[in-house]
Scaffold this active site. Structure first.
Site, PDB file in Angstrom:
ATOM      1  N   HIS A 188       0.813  -1.211   0.000  1.00 21.03           N
ATOM      2  CA  HIS A 188       0.000   0.000   0.000  1.00 21.03           C
ATOM      3  C   HIS A 188       0.843   1.256   0.000  1.00 21.03           C
ATOM      4  O   HIS A 188       0.407   2.303  -0.477  1.00 21.03           O
ATOM      5  CB  HIS A 188      -0.983  -0.026   1.168  1.00 21.03           C
ATOM      6  CG  HIS A 188      -2.129  -0.938   0.878  1.00 21.03           C
ATOM      7  ND1 HIS A 188      -2.141  -2.253   1.278  1.00 21.03           N
ATOM      8  CD2 HIS A 188      -3.254  -0.737   0.149  1.00 21.03           C
ATOM      9  CE1 HIS A 188      -3.243  -2.812   0.822  1.00 21.03           C
ATOM     10  NE2 HIS A 188      -3.938  -1.926   0.136  1.00 21.03           N
ATOM     11  N   ARG A 295     -10.321   4.490  -0.424  1.00 19.28           N
ATOM     12  CA  ARG A 295      -9.874   3.522   0.601  1.00 19.28           C
ATOM     13  C   ARG A 295     -10.109   4.157   1.976  1.00 19.28           C
ATOM     14  O   ARG A 295      -9.226   4.803   2.525  1.00 19.28           O
ATOM     15  CB  ARG A 295      -8.395   3.198   0.417  1.00 19.28           C
ATOM     16  CG  ARG A 295      -8.077   2.351  -0.810  1.00 19.28           C
ATOM     17  CD  ARG A 295      -6.580   2.039  -0.879  1.00 19.28           C
ATOM     18  NE  ARG A 295      -6.275   0.941  -1.782  1.00 19.28           N
ATOM     19  CZ  ARG A 295      -5.940   1.094  -3.062  1.00 19.28           C
ATOM     20  NH1 ARG A 295      -5.872   2.295  -3.598  1.00 19.28           N
ATOM     21  NH2 ARG A 295      -5.665   0.044  -3.802  1.00 19.28           N
ATOM     22  N   ARG A 331     -15.203   2.532  -0.178  1.00 24.33           N
ATOM     23  CA  ARG A 331     -15.045   1.162   0.310  1.00 24.33           C
ATOM     24  C   ARG A 331     -15.038   1.186   1.832  1.00 24.33           C
ATOM     25  O   ARG A 331     -14.367   2.007   2.444  1.00 24.33           O
ATOM     26  CB  ARG A 331     -13.733   0.582  -0.211  1.00 24.33           C
ATOM     27  CG  ARG A 331     -13.441  -0.778   0.393  1.00 24.33           C
ATOM     28  CD  ARG A 331     -12.242  -1.408  -0.245  1.00 24.33           C
ATOM     29  NE  ARG A 331     -11.009  -0.840   0.250  1.00 24.33           N
ATOM     30  CZ  ARG A 331      -9.810  -1.194  -0.194  1.00 24.33           C
ATOM     31  NH1 ARG A 331      -9.709  -2.061  -1.184  1.00 24.33           N
ATOM     32  NH2 ARG A 331      -8.718  -0.677   0.291  1.00 24.33           N
ATOM     33  N   GLU A 429     -12.138  -9.815  -5.106  1.00 24.11           N
ATOM     34  CA  GLU A 429     -10.688  -9.906  -4.914  1.00 24.11           C
ATOM     35  C   GLU A 429     -10.278 -11.235  -4.298  1.00 24.11           C
ATOM     36  O   GLU A 429      -9.137 -11.393  -3.875  1.00 24.11           O
ATOM     37  CB  GLU A 429     -10.165  -8.718  -4.103  1.00 24.11           C
ATOM     38  CG  GLU A 429     -10.907  -8.433  -2.821  1.00 24.11           C
ATOM     39  CD  GLU A 429     -10.425  -7.156  -2.126  1.00 24.11           C
ATOM     40  OE1 GLU A 429      -9.370  -6.609  -2.462  1.00 24.11           O
ATOM     41  OE2 GLU A 429     -11.147  -6.714  -1.203  1.00 24.11           O
ATOM     42  N   ASN A 452      -5.186  -6.442  -7.125  1.00 22.97           N
ATOM     43  CA  ASN A 452      -3.987  -6.579  -6.272  1.00 22.97           C
ATOM     44  C   ASN A 452      -4.128  -7.802  -5.383  1.00 22.97           C
ATOM     45  O   ASN A 452      -3.234  -8.651  -5.316  1.00 22.97           O
ATOM     46  CB  ASN A 452      -3.806  -5.338  -5.387  1.00 22.97           C
ATOM     47  CG  ASN A 452      -3.874  -4.060  -6.177  1.00 22.97           C
ATOM     48  OD1 ASN A 452      -3.579  -4.058  -7.364  1.00 22.97           O
ATOM     49  ND2 ASN A 452      -4.265  -2.978  -5.536  1.00 22.97           N
ATOM     50  N   ASP A 453      -5.260  -7.887  -4.691  1.00 23.09           N
ATOM     51  CA  ASP A 453      -5.467  -9.048  -3.833  1.00 23.09           C
ATOM     52  C   ASP A 453      -5.831 -10.276  -4.640  1.00 23.09           C
ATOM     53  O   ASP A 453      -5.448 -11.391  -4.292  1.00 23.09           O
ATOM     54  CB  ASP A 453      -6.547  -8.752  -2.781  1.00 23.09           C
ATOM     55  CG  ASP A 453      -5.947  -8.017  -1.594  1.00 23.09           C
ATOM     56  OD1 ASP A 453      -4.842  -8.388  -1.168  1.00 23.09           O
ATOM     57  OD2 ASP A 453      -6.566  -7.066  -1.106  1.00 23.09           O
ATOM     58  N   ARG A 463       1.649 -10.380  -1.476  1.00 23.33           N
ATOM     59  CA  ARG A 463       1.956  -9.150  -2.210  1.00 23.33           C
ATOM     60  C   ARG A 463       2.935  -8.264  -1.454  1.00 23.33           C
ATOM     61  O   ARG A 463       3.511  -7.339  -2.013  1.00 23.33           O
ATOM     62  CB  ARG A 463       0.662  -8.381  -2.557  1.00 23.33           C
ATOM     63  CG  ARG A 463      -0.059  -7.813  -1.370  1.00 23.33           C
ATOM     64  CD  ARG A 463      -1.459  -7.338  -1.738  1.00 23.33           C
ATOM     65  NE  ARG A 463      -1.525  -5.907  -1.964  1.00 23.33           N
ATOM     66  CZ  ARG A 463      -2.659  -5.208  -1.982  1.00 23.33           C
ATOM     67  NH1 ARG A 463      -3.831  -5.822  -1.817  1.00 23.33           N
ATOM     68  NH2 ARG A 463      -2.659  -3.923  -2.190  1.00 23.33           N
ATOM     69  N   CYS A 500     -10.615  -1.865  -9.923  1.00 26.96           N
ATOM     70  CA  CYS A 500     -10.018  -0.781  -9.137  1.00 26.96           C
ATOM     71  C   CYS A 500      -8.631  -1.145  -8.627  1.00 26.96           C
ATOM     72  O   CYS A 500      -7.988  -0.361  -7.945  1.00 26.96           O
ATOM     73  CB  CYS A 500     -10.925  -0.343  -7.994  1.00 26.96           C
ATOM     74  SG  CYS A 500     -11.185  -1.636  -6.778  1.00 26.96           S
TER      75      CYS A 500
HETATM   76  C1  PEP Z   1      -7.107  -4.663  -4.580  1.00 29.79           C
HETATM   77  O1  PEP Z   1      -6.906  -5.585  -3.786  1.00 29.79           O
HETATM   78  O2  PEP Z   1      -6.905  -4.752  -5.799  1.00 29.79           O
HETATM   79  C2  PEP Z   1      -7.580  -3.351  -4.093  1.00 29.79           C
HETATM   80  C3  PEP Z   1      -7.961  -2.414  -4.920  1.00 29.79           C
HETATM   81  O3  PEP Z   1      -7.578  -3.150  -2.751  1.00 29.79           O
HETATM   82  P1  PEP Z   1      -6.264  -2.894  -1.890  1.00 29.79           P
HETATM   83  O4  PEP Z   1      -5.110  -2.697  -2.835  1.00 29.79           O
HETATM   84  O5  PEP Z   1      -6.505  -1.687  -1.058  1.00 29.79           O
HETATM   85  O6  PEP Z   1      -6.150  -4.139  -1.092  1.00 29.79           O
HETATM   86 MG    MG Z   2      -7.662  -5.471  -1.748  1.00 29.48          MG
END
Ligand code: PEP
Ligand code: MG
Length: 540
Positions: A188, A295, A331, A429, A452-453, A463, A500
């Site tokens: 993050h 977020r 979110r 996700e 991402n997740d 990650r 996203c």
């Molecule tokens: C994701 O997981 O792609 C996402 C947008 O949420 P975050 O990166 O905040 O976990």
């Molecule tokens: Mg996420």
């Protein structure tokens, strides 16, 4: 001139003075001293210096976040004057003949443990404050200047690592670039750097002890390198590149106000991801059509206690009002894993990414969840807000969320405040959510794919683990197939689907996303115009 390579998380270039952010976990050594009174005098001087820093921090915070949130720095000033704490430090120096740093650190740990063991929640929360002021005192004793963003000239931040909460607390106007020894490109902190439009390099094998404040640094995110004390020619080259980048950005500015439409007429929404109210400025500057991911957990980070319903309501309302009718997807709390706030007392977990986090906390600790839902539903009366729930794995979770929303609705009816139950969607996700996306689509209003997740959970790759950056491949066929499947399942039920996660801004895939029929891409503000350019040049 010394050059290092690293991993680039935002491909920009910057030149400026270094500001070294030393590690917070000072290796305080116990040393025998001869003159206890001289050591106590050092403590007095450090307290004075710390007080000056806290006064400045208070003034800055009042201006930026208001008096209520700034009050914590007043509390810290009072704690520094606490006689029990000061007596304990002096006593240890006198009786054990130890250095001031050691006495402060041990006293800080002792007091902090004592507070943490108390029953009263308010006193419990003070444990972190005691730790904080002790760290500040140790820093002052070591002669390290606290990063004072107020008087700091724009600088390149050099650190071992940065946590998301440290990053959100920084004054974005004063940061030219980040360079860190550790960190993964999917963390993050990296996402924040991209969001803030700041050149950033991580995994740079430098020795912080050999770098001093004010040293000139070039951070080249395009070449993934950082140069300390560059020769004049290198510096000129970098400045020319900065100018070139600026001109490219200016060219992109011509796309402002233009539609996101392909050459054959297909349209797509391009929204922006944000983490704070102040990020709305970047959303507007880059002409995003809405906010596809706010977020909200960043409102909880870097704080001493839960943000109140009123604080959250004001933040959400402000964003909705500033966006003036454009979509704002907020979110709900996605805390846990790398996003930690002490007052949640989440404890250590073996696998935090697979642990007690996000919607799981909200469904277990419904009191925390309801405060946020109340704030969101009240704010929804002032703009075009949608609510989005993270980390969903089952239809039962969604049904339970809707029950809680109904309870909140009843509570708001009783107190007769204006509110609205807005559009509600979920993040896709987890692989489980992908596989049952046909059933989930019947329940919710939209899907937003968190790549991402989704990449982390599908490829079984942490990650956060910097050693795995080379294996973390969001272009993996499995991920692309999942995105297609989720989009098709949403459309079968007449719902919309977007992305996203960071992949949404991957220009190599823009055409593919258009072909898949995605309705929306939500990207960091700095990528909005670049994605618009890719869409407008596409024949899909
Ligand atoms: C994701 O997981 O792609 C996402 C947008 O949420 P975050 O990166 O905040 O976990
Ligand atoms: Mg996420």
């Amino acid at each position: 001139m010394i050059k290092f390579s690293g991993k680039s998380v935002y491909k920009g270039i910057a030149v400026g003075p270094a500001a070294v952010l030393k590690n917070h976990d000072f290796q305080v050594k116990r040393e025998k001293i001869e003159d206890a009174e001289a050591e106590i005098q050092r403590v007095e001087e450090a307290v004075e210096k710390a007080q000056e820093q806290l006064v400045m921090l208070y003034d800055k915070a009042v201006k930026e976040v208001g008096e209520a949130s700034a009050a914590i720095f007043e509390v810290h000033q009072m704690m520094l004057e606490d006689e029990d704490y000061r007596d304990s430090v002096c006593n240890m120096i006198r009786t054990e003949q130890v250095n001031a740093e050691y006495a402060v650190a041990v006293t800080g740990d002792n007091f902090s443990e004592m507070f943490a063991g108390m029953d009263d929640d308010y006193m419990k929360a003070r444990a972190a404050d005691i730790k904080d002021i002790s760290n500040r005192l140790v820093r002052c004793l070591c002669g390290e200047e606290n990063m004072d963003f107020g008087s700091m000239e724009p600088s390149v931040i050099i650190a071992e690592d940065l946590s998301p909460s440290e990053t959100v607390q920084m004054d974005k106007e004063k940061i030219l670039a980040f360079v860190t020894v550790h960190g993964s490109t999917n963390s993050h902190t990296a996402i924040l750097a991209r969001m803030m439009n700041i050149p950033a390099l991580i995994g740079v094998p430098m020795n912080l002890e050999e770098i001093h404040n004010g040293q000139t640094v070039i951070v080249d995110g395009l070449k993934s390198e950082v140069i300390f004390d560059p020769e004049e020619e290198k510096r000129r080259e970098a400045e020319a590149k900065i100018q070139e980048e600026k001109e490219k950005l200016e060219l992109l500015q011509t796309l402002k106000g233009k539609e996101n439409v392909t050459l054959s007429g297909r349209k797509i929404h391009i929204y922006a991801n944000i983490g704070s109210v102040s990020d709305v400025a970047y959303v507007m500057e880059n002409d995003a059509g809405g906010i596809g991911l706010f977020r909200s957990e960043f409102l909880y980070l870097g704080k001493e206690d839960f943000p109140t319903e009123e604080e959250q309501f004001q933040a959400y309302k402000q964003v909705a009002q500033m966006m003036a009718g454009k979509k704002v997807i907020i979110r709900t709390l996605d805390i846990g894993a790398d996003k930690q706030a002490d007052y949640f007392h989440l404890g250590n977990e073996e696998n935090p990414a697979l642990g007690y986090r996000a919607i799981r906390i909200c469904l277990k600790q419904t009191d925390i969840f309801k405060v946020q839902l109340r704030a969101l539903m009240r704010a929804a009366a002032y703009g075009n807000i949608s609510i989005m729930y993270p980390m969903i794995t089952s239809t039962e979770e969604v049904r339970r969320i809707f029950e809680i929303v109904k309870e909140v609705q009843k509570e708001l009816d009783e107190i007769q405040v204006p509110y609205k139950v807005p559009e509600q969607g979920i993040m896709i996700e987890t692989p489980a959510a992908v596989m049952i996306s046909d059933e989930l689509a019947e329940l919710v209003d939209f899907f937003s794919i968190g790549t991402n997740d989704l990449t982390q959970y599908t490829l079984a790759i942490d990650r956060q683990n910097e050693k795995l950056d080379d294996f973390y491949n969001p272009h993996h066929k499995a991920i692309l197939k999942m995105i297609r499947m989720v989009t098709e399942n949403a459309h079968k039920c007449g719902k919309w689907a977007g992305i996203c996660g960071e992949l949404g801004a991957d220009l190599e895939l823009t055409e593919e996303f258009l072909k898949m029929g995605l309705d929306e891409l939500s990207v960091s503000p700095s990528m909005v115009l670049k994605v618009r350019k890719a869409v407008r040049e596409s024949r899909v």
